[in-house]
Design a protein around this motif. Structure first.
Motif, PDB file in Angstrom:
ATOM      1  N   SER A   1       7.717  34.418   0.421  1.00 42.34           N
ATOM      2  CA  SER A   1       8.034  33.255  -0.407  1.00 42.34           C
ATOM      3  C   SER A   1       6.770  32.519  -0.824  1.00 42.34           C
ATOM      4  CB  SER A   1       8.957  32.297   0.345  1.00 42.34           C
ATOM      5  OG  SER A   1      10.175  32.925   0.624  1.00 42.34           O
ATOM      6  N   VAL A   2       5.842  32.390   0.094  1.00 44.60           N
ATOM      7  CA  VAL A   2       4.563  31.754  -0.233  1.00 44.60           C
ATOM      8  C   VAL A   2       3.853  32.583  -1.293  1.00 44.60           C
ATOM      9  CG1 VAL A   2       2.285  31.140   0.660  1.00 44.60           C
ATOM     10  CG2 VAL A   2       4.323  30.583   1.984  1.00 44.60           C
ATOM     11  N   GLN A   3       3.854  33.903  -1.124  1.00 44.35           N
ATOM     12  CA  GLN A   3       3.211  34.777  -2.096  1.00 44.35           C
ATOM     13  C   GLN A   3       3.930  34.716  -3.443  1.00 44.35           C
ATOM     14  OE1 GLN A   3       0.212  36.404  -1.685  1.00 44.35           O
ATOM     15  NE2 GLN A   3       0.455  36.613  -3.897  1.00 44.35           N
TER      16      GLN A   3
ATOM     17  N   ALA B   1       7.760  27.137  -2.987  1.00 45.53           N
ATOM     18  CA  ALA B   1       6.715  26.741  -2.040  1.00 45.53           C
ATOM     19  C   ALA B   1       7.244  25.710  -1.042  1.00 45.53           C
ATOM     20  CB  ALA B   1       5.508  26.175  -2.793  1.00 45.53           C
ATOM     21  N   LYS B   2       8.021  24.754  -1.528  1.00 42.85           N
ATOM     22  CA  LYS B   2       8.599  23.729  -0.650  1.00 42.85           C
ATOM     23  C   LYS B   2       9.568  24.357   0.346  1.00 42.85           C
ATOM     24  CE  LYS B   2      10.944  19.268  -0.780  1.00 42.85           C
ATOM     25  NZ  LYS B   2      11.486  18.209  -1.637  1.00 42.85           N
TER      26      LYS B   2
ATOM     27  N   ALA C   1       9.259  24.590   4.478  1.00 41.66           N
ATOM     28  CA  ALA C   1      10.344  24.147   5.363  1.00 41.66           C
ATOM     29  C   ALA C   1      10.799  25.289   6.271  1.00 41.66           C
ATOM     30  CB  ALA C   1      11.512  23.618   4.543  1.00 41.66           C
ATOM     31  N   LEU C   2      10.859  26.500   5.744  1.00 43.94           N
ATOM     32  CA  LEU C   2      11.258  27.658   6.548  1.00 43.94           C
ATOM     33  C   LEU C   2      10.232  27.937   7.640  1.00 43.94           C
ATOM     34  CD1 LEU C   2      13.342  29.870   6.952  1.00 43.94           C
ATOM     35  CD2 LEU C   2      12.140  31.241   5.255  1.00 43.94           C
TER      36      LEU C   2
ATOM     37  N   ARG D   1      16.388  22.954   7.151  1.00 46.11           N
ATOM     38  CA  ARG D   1      17.514  23.592   6.454  1.00 46.11           C
ATOM     39  C   ARG D   1      17.931  22.763   5.242  1.00 46.11           C
ATOM     40  NH1 ARG D   1      21.672  24.943  10.453  1.00 46.11           N
ATOM     41  NH2 ARG D   1      20.493  26.863  10.657  1.00 46.11           N
ATOM     42  N   THR D   2      17.981  21.439   5.420  1.00 45.11           N
ATOM     43  CA  THR D   2      18.342  20.552   4.313  1.00 45.11           C
ATOM     44  C   THR D   2      17.301  20.635   3.198  1.00 45.11           C
ATOM     45  OG1 THR D   2      19.464  19.060   5.839  1.00 45.11           O
ATOM     46  CG2 THR D   2      18.856  18.150   3.691  1.00 45.11           C
ATOM     47  N   GLU D   3      16.024  20.641   3.567  1.00 49.85           N
ATOM     48  CA  GLU D   3      14.956  20.735   2.567  1.00 49.85           C
ATOM     49  C   GLU D   3      15.032  22.058   1.806  1.00 49.85           C
ATOM     50  OE1 GLU D   3      11.065  19.986   4.172  1.00 49.85           O
ATOM     51  OE2 GLU D   3      11.689  18.068   5.016  1.00 49.85           O
ATOM     52  N   ILE D   4      15.297  23.136   2.527  1.00 45.27           N
ATOM     53  CA  ILE D   4      15.403  24.450   1.886  1.00 45.27           C
ATOM     54  C   ILE D   4      16.575  24.462   0.912  1.00 45.27           C
ATOM     55  CG2 ILE D   4      15.936  26.898   2.280  1.00 45.27           C
ATOM     56  CD1 ILE D   4      14.449  26.558   5.006  1.00 45.27           C
ATOM     57  N   ASP D   5      17.724  24.012   1.379  1.00 41.07           N
ATOM     58  CA  ASP D   5      18.909  23.980   0.526  1.00 41.07           C
ATOM     59  C   ASP D   5      18.693  23.111  -0.708  1.00 41.07           C
ATOM     60  OD1 ASP D   5      20.249  25.675   2.234  1.00 41.07           O
ATOM     61  OD2 ASP D   5      21.414  24.083   3.204  1.00 41.07           O
ATOM     62  N   THR D   6      18.132  21.940  -0.490  1.00 43.42           N
ATOM     63  CA  THR D   6      17.897  21.018  -1.596  1.00 43.42           C
ATOM     64  C   THR D   6      16.924  21.611  -2.609  1.00 43.42           C
ATOM     65  OG1 THR D   6      18.277  19.128  -0.148  1.00 43.42           O
ATOM     66  CG2 THR D   6      17.123  18.691  -2.207  1.00 43.42           C
ATOM     67  N   ALA D   7      15.807  22.120  -2.127  1.00 42.77           N
ATOM     68  CA  ALA D   7      14.779  22.663  -3.025  1.00 42.77           C
ATOM     69  C   ALA D   7      15.302  23.846  -3.820  1.00 42.77           C
ATOM     70  CB  ALA D   7      13.543  23.075  -2.228  1.00 42.77           C
ATOM     71  N   LEU D   8      15.915  24.789  -3.146  1.00 46.25           N
ATOM     72  CA  LEU D   8      16.344  26.008  -3.826  1.00 46.25           C
ATOM     73  C   LEU D   8      17.610  25.810  -4.655  1.00 46.25           C
ATOM     74  CD1 LEU D   8      15.506  28.728  -1.185  1.00 46.25           C
ATOM     75  CD2 LEU D   8      14.188  28.022  -3.174  1.00 46.25           C
TER      76      LEU D   8
END
Length: 158
Positions: A57-59, A100-101, A105-106, A126-133
């Motif tokens: 994901s970073v890549q 990236a966000k 978070a992951l 988990r909330t940050e991942i869900d929100t961002a994606l």
């Protein structure tokens, strides 16, 4: 984002048709081809890396930044294609930032300890991942789909 794959094929076929029909007037057709080629590269990266781990994901985020910069640096003279160019830059920039966000978070979630504070970190991640994606997928996905349709139509015109 499987819709992107469908439009990638549609755009590619349409581009081939445009190039055949407008072989004498290569300016608009060649500009369309260059822009669409970079957009397709970005969409392929997303499709190829869906659901991957943090490192990937970073890549992917970094790769999308490269695509964004390449699209930004295209020397297009057609005013309508310049508009598409700036809109695609925004789409890929937003996706790159959201990925990236989520990757950050992951990464935090993976290092959370088995404790109350670790569970709290995990829930926050988990909330940050869900929100961002989710936000990126909804808004940016719709915008990308719309742009693909518009550029497909525009580049098909003589």
């Amino acid at each position: 984002m499987s819709v992107l794959r469908k439009y990638t094929v549609i755009v590619s076929v349409s581009l081939s048709t445009v190039l055949l029909l407008n072989s004498c007037s290569g300016s608009k057709a060649s500009q369309c081809q260059r822009l669409i080629q970079l957009v397709n590269q970005g969409n392929s990266l997303i499709d190829k890396n869906k659901g991957q781990q943090v490192v990937t994901s970073v890549q992917l985020s970094k790769d999308l930044e490269v695509i964004t910069k390449s699209i930004q640096e295209l020397n297009l003279s057609d005013p309508k294609l310049k508009e598409f160019q700036s809109r695609f830059v925004a789409v890929f920039k937003n996706l790159s930032q959201a990925i990236a966000k989520a990757a950050k978070a992951l990464s935090v979630a993976k290092t959370a300890e088995a404790s109350p504070s670790g569970r709290e970190k995990l829930q926050t991640a988990r909330t940050e991942i869900d929100t961002a994606l989710t936000a990126a997928a909804k808004s940016t996905g719709k915008e990308s789909d719309n742009l693909v349709k518009q550029i497909n139509k525009y580049c098909s015109e003589p």
